[in-house]
Enzyme design. Structure first.
Site, PDB file in Angstrom:
ATOM      1  N   GLU A  40       0.849  -1.196   0.000  1.00 28.65           N
ATOM      2  CA  GLU A  40       0.000   0.000   0.000  1.00 28.65           C
ATOM      3  C   GLU A  40       0.894   1.260   0.000  1.00 28.65           C
ATOM      4  O   GLU A  40       1.957   1.261   0.648  1.00 28.65           O
ATOM      5  CB  GLU A  40      -0.834  -0.051   1.299  1.00 28.65           C
ATOM      6  N   LYS A 111      -9.489   2.310  -1.786  1.00 30.41           N
ATOM      7  CA  LYS A 111      -9.668   1.598  -0.508  1.00 30.41           C
ATOM      8  C   LYS A 111     -11.026   1.913   0.124  1.00 30.41           C
ATOM      9  O   LYS A 111     -11.355   3.078   0.374  1.00 30.41           O
ATOM     10  CB  LYS A 111      -8.531   1.978   0.433  1.00 30.41           C
ATOM     11  N   CYS A 145      -5.142  -3.342   2.497  1.00 31.04           N
ATOM     12  CA  CYS A 145      -4.845  -3.404   3.928  1.00 31.04           C
ATOM     13  C   CYS A 145      -6.085  -3.631   4.811  1.00 31.04           C
ATOM     14  O   CYS A 145      -6.621  -4.719   4.842  1.00 31.04           O
ATOM     15  CB  CYS A 145      -4.054  -2.161   4.341  1.00 31.04           C
ATOM     16  N   VAL A 172      -0.024  -2.525  10.734  1.00 33.67           N
ATOM     17  CA  VAL A 172       0.570  -2.196  12.031  1.00 33.67           C
ATOM     18  C   VAL A 172      -0.036  -3.030  13.164  1.00 33.67           C
ATOM     19  O   VAL A 172       0.602  -3.223  14.197  1.00 33.67           O
ATOM     20  CB  VAL A 172       0.434  -0.693  12.354  1.00 33.67           C
TER      21      VAL A 172
HETATM   22  C1  ACM Z   1      -3.910  -0.109   7.180  1.00 36.66           C
HETATM   23  O1  ACM Z   1      -5.026  -0.216   6.657  1.00 36.66           O
HETATM   24  N1  ACM Z   1      -2.935   0.509   6.550  1.00 36.66           N
HETATM   25  C2  ACM Z   1      -3.640  -0.675   8.487  1.00 36.66           C
END
Ligand code: ACM
Length: 265
Positions: A40, A111, A145, A172
């Site tokens: 990402e 996203k 992510c 994370v």
């Molecule tokens: C994330 O969506 N970058 C944790």
């Protein structure tokens, strides 16, 4: 069908697209693969502190310098590439990923589920969850992510025919890599999670990224898993046609046995 898939793991430098693309060029050097998945926001880094930083690191799609770079790379290496980047569309910014193919076709995903402080800088994606053709006609679903937290995302992609879920990430929290085994297993699809490593950001905002990029098989097998700190490329061969078979037992089918009339989705 033998199909080579690769995952790239590295530590992008914040707001330094030029050096990030140079690093990626090195990682692609000599790579023979059909489909490569990158992290990402791999062109820009992640821990933005202001909208103007996002703006300076963003580009329109199609047509920006990173887009041109990846199109040229896809042609040169004759592979499909999925990469995450900060997208600018008029005065709106999205945390996006793109699929570029060696035949010049390209696709965009914005996203859907923004994570934490991303909500300060990006608009929630409006493309919906979509499946596109990569090299060889293999159907790939795109998610980014934190979309992993919502099983509906992977399920939607699988129901739309995805054979491989491509999942650029900057993780994370400690749970995603294991959760993706289940996303693959319950949907009987391959998944490729490309995470970054390293830490980024000033005191108070600093994040440590968890690496462990991985390629998962349709029964939840770990085909590739990198360490928490290594940088590089890992490749394995899969048969994407395995993802068309949803058989669990002779009398069970992971999709055919669904009872959507009892689900509240
Ligand atoms: C994330 O969506 N970058 C944790």
């Amino acid at each position: 069908m033998a199909y080579r898939v690769s995952v790239l793991q590295f530590a992008p430098r914040l707001l330094d697209t030029r050096s990030n693309l140079k690093r990626l060029e090195e990682l692609f050097s000599g790579l023979e693969t059909d489909l490569a998945v990158l992290p990402e926001l791999c062109t820009s880094g992640y821990v933005f502190q202001s909208q103007s930083e996002v703006e300076s690191a963003s580009e329109a799609f199609p047509g920006g310098p990173a887009f041109e770079f990846f199109c040229a790379l896809a042609w040169e290496r004759q592979c499909s590439i999925v990469y995450g980047f900060a997208e600018r569309s008029s005065d709106v910014f999205y945390n996006s990923c793109a699929l570029v193919n060696p035949d010049g076709s390209q696709h965009l995903y914005r996203k859907t589920h923004l994570f934490n402080r991303e909500k300060l800088f990006f608009a929630p994606g409006n493309t919906g969850l979509q499946v596109f053709e990569a090299k060889g006609g293999v159907k790939v679903g795109l998610m980014v992510c934190f979309d992993w937290q919502f099983p509906e995302a992977a399920r939607t992609l699988a129901l739309k025919g995805a054979q491989v879920i491509c999942h650029p990430s900057n993780l994370v929290l400690p749970w995603c890599q294991q959760a993706m085994l289940t996303r693959s297993l319950e949907n009987r699809v391959f998944s490729i999670t490309a995470n970054r490593v390293g830490s980024e950001g000033p005191a108070g905002l600093s994040l440590n990224f968890t690496g462990m990029s991985q390629i998962i098989g349709t029964k939840g097998e770990i085909l590739v898993r990198m360490t928490e700190t290594e940088t590089g490329v890992r490749t394995c061969e899969i048969n994407p046609e395995n993802a068309l078979d949803k058989t669990v037992t002779p009398l069970n089918d992971a999709f055919g046995d669904r009872r959507p009339e009892f689900y509240e989705l």
